[in-house]
Design an enzyme around this catalytic site. Structure first.
Site, mmCIF file in Angstrom:
data_model
loop_
_atom_site.group_PDB
_atom_site.id
_atom_site.type_symbol
_atom_site.label_atom_id
_atom_site.label_comp_id
_atom_site.label_asym_id
_atom_site.label_seq_id
_atom_site.Cartn_x
_atom_site.Cartn_y
_atom_site.Cartn_z
ATOM 1 N N HIS A 239 0.816 -1.217 0.000
ATOM 2 C CA HIS A 239 0.000 0.000 0.000
ATOM 3 C C HIS A 239 0.852 1.271 0.000
ATOM 4 C CE1 HIS A 239 -3.234 -2.760 1.077
ATOM 5 N NE2 HIS A 239 -2.467 -3.215 2.042
HETATM 6 C C1 BDR Z 1 -1.810 0.493 5.784
HETATM 7 O O1 BDR Z 1 -1.830 -0.326 6.953
HETATM 8 C C2 BDR Z 1 -0.525 -0.678 7.330
HETATM 9 O O2 BDR Z 1 -0.463 -1.980 7.823
HETATM 10 C C3 BDR Z 1 0.333 -0.473 6.114
HETATM 11 O O3 BDR Z 1 1.650 -0.132 6.500
HETATM 12 C C4 BDR Z 1 -0.356 0.628 5.366
HETATM 13 O O4 BDR Z 1 0.130 1.898 5.752
HETATM 14 C C5 BDR Z 1 -2.699 -0.133 4.733
HETATM 15 O O5 BDR Z 1 -4.002 -0.258 5.216
#
Ligand code: BDR
Ligand code: CA
Length: 312
Positions: A239
């Site tokens: 992400h």
């Molecule tokens: C977000 O949640 C975290 O676990 C990841 O680093 C990212 O920033 C995605 O939903």
């Protein structure tokens, strides 16, 4: 002129990958990396920022901001995906910092010293940014742009049925940032979920003889294991690396102006991002939202920015 950026991170394996991309990028001047609690508690997040920078040893070391616990209860953390220490339980050693500067001070100082020209790439809960704006409300209109990895427009959440992790961790902070007069870009889960990097990634990483290559070969295998165990996926989501890509390669994305807010109270919906998509909306547009991307080109760009083997 390289773009001045601050990365606000809660490492986190995809945060770490985004840092590997940004800190060697000649198009970026990373003036600070500020830690925030999220995937792991605040003290570990600070330690992880330090560990990542020490491990990959970029040509220019940014200022580091230290995280402090959120004002509101952190309801959950990301250990189930990122390991107990946030970096796949690799247990990196770090040098003891002589002085620690709080993340919110590092952000304020950096924005004040280059008004309207700093992009903040927020890859964790929005705790630090909300604190900055509470202490110095003028600052929200002095930030060039805030690119936020988080929220979800149409799809489900990833930590509750309704909420995405970063927003859920500190919904009050997210609401404050959403409602601030800053220029914002949201890169939501609906979009970042579209890319799954398969094991082929290991053929494309930088050589093991490089510091980034060695570092990624330590933290990525635990992420692949966790995604298989938790979701039955033969690959990982990245992400935060996609959000970084949207900040530096906006031409690969399509954006739409939207009006968004955050639910802070709902028993089932706390942390949900709510968009006014009525035929005649009553809310004013307050951010642009990434709604589409050229997936293959984004993946190629991620690998290129990591310094890896090009994707045909
Ligand atoms: C977000 O949640 C975290 O676990 C990841 O680093 C990212 O920033 C995605 O939903
Ligand atoms: Ca993150």
């Amino acid at each position: 002129m390289p773009k001045k950026v601050i990365l606000d991170v809660d490492p986190g394996i995809d945060d770490a990958m985004a840092l590997c991309m940004a800190l060697f990028d000649p198009d970026l001047d990373v003036i600070a990396v500020t830690a925030v609690g999220g995937n792991c508690p605040a003290d570990k997040a600070t330690r992880n920022v330090q560990a990542i920078i020490e491990q990959i040893d970029p040509p220019r070391w940014p200022r580091i901001g230290a995280a402090s616990p959120p004002d509101h209860r952190l309801p959950v953390d990301g250990r189930y995906l990122h390991g107990d220490d946030g970096l796949g339980d690799v247990k990196f050693e770090v040098a003891e910092l002589r002085t620690r500067h709080p993340s919110e001070k590092v952000i304020s100082d950096a924005v004040r010293s280059a008004p309207n020209s700093v992009t903040i790439i927020a890859l964790g809960p929005l705790t630090n940014l909300a604190r900055v704006f509470q202490r110095d409300p003028e600052l929200s209109s002095l930030v060039g742009q805030i690119v936020i990895s988080g929220g979800t427009v149409k799809g489900p959440g990833n930590i509750t049925p309704a909420a995405e992790f970063n927003i859920y961790c500190d919904p009050e902070a997210a609401r404050e940032v959403f409602r601030s007069p800053s220029t914002k870009t949201l890169v939501p889960l609906d979009l970042t979920n579209q890319i799954v990097l398969s094991y082929d990634l290991f053929n494309r990483l930088p050589e093991e003889s490089t510091k980034v290559g060695k570092f990624l070969r330590k933290i990525l295998p635990p992420a692949f294991r966790a995604y298989r165990q938790q979701f039955g996926l033969e690959g990982i989501h990245v992400h935060d690396s996609i959000a970084l890509c949207a900040a530096v390669n906006p031409e690969l994305f399509a954006f739409r102006e939207m009006a968004a807010d955050v639910e802070t109270m709902g028993e089932l919906t706390a942390g949900m991002t709510v968009f006014d998509r009525r035929r005649v909306p009553a809310w004013r547009h307050n951010m642009e939202v990434a709604i589409e991307m050229e997936e293959k080109k984004v993946v190629a760009e991620l690998i290129r920015r990591l310094g890896g083997e090009p994707v045909e």
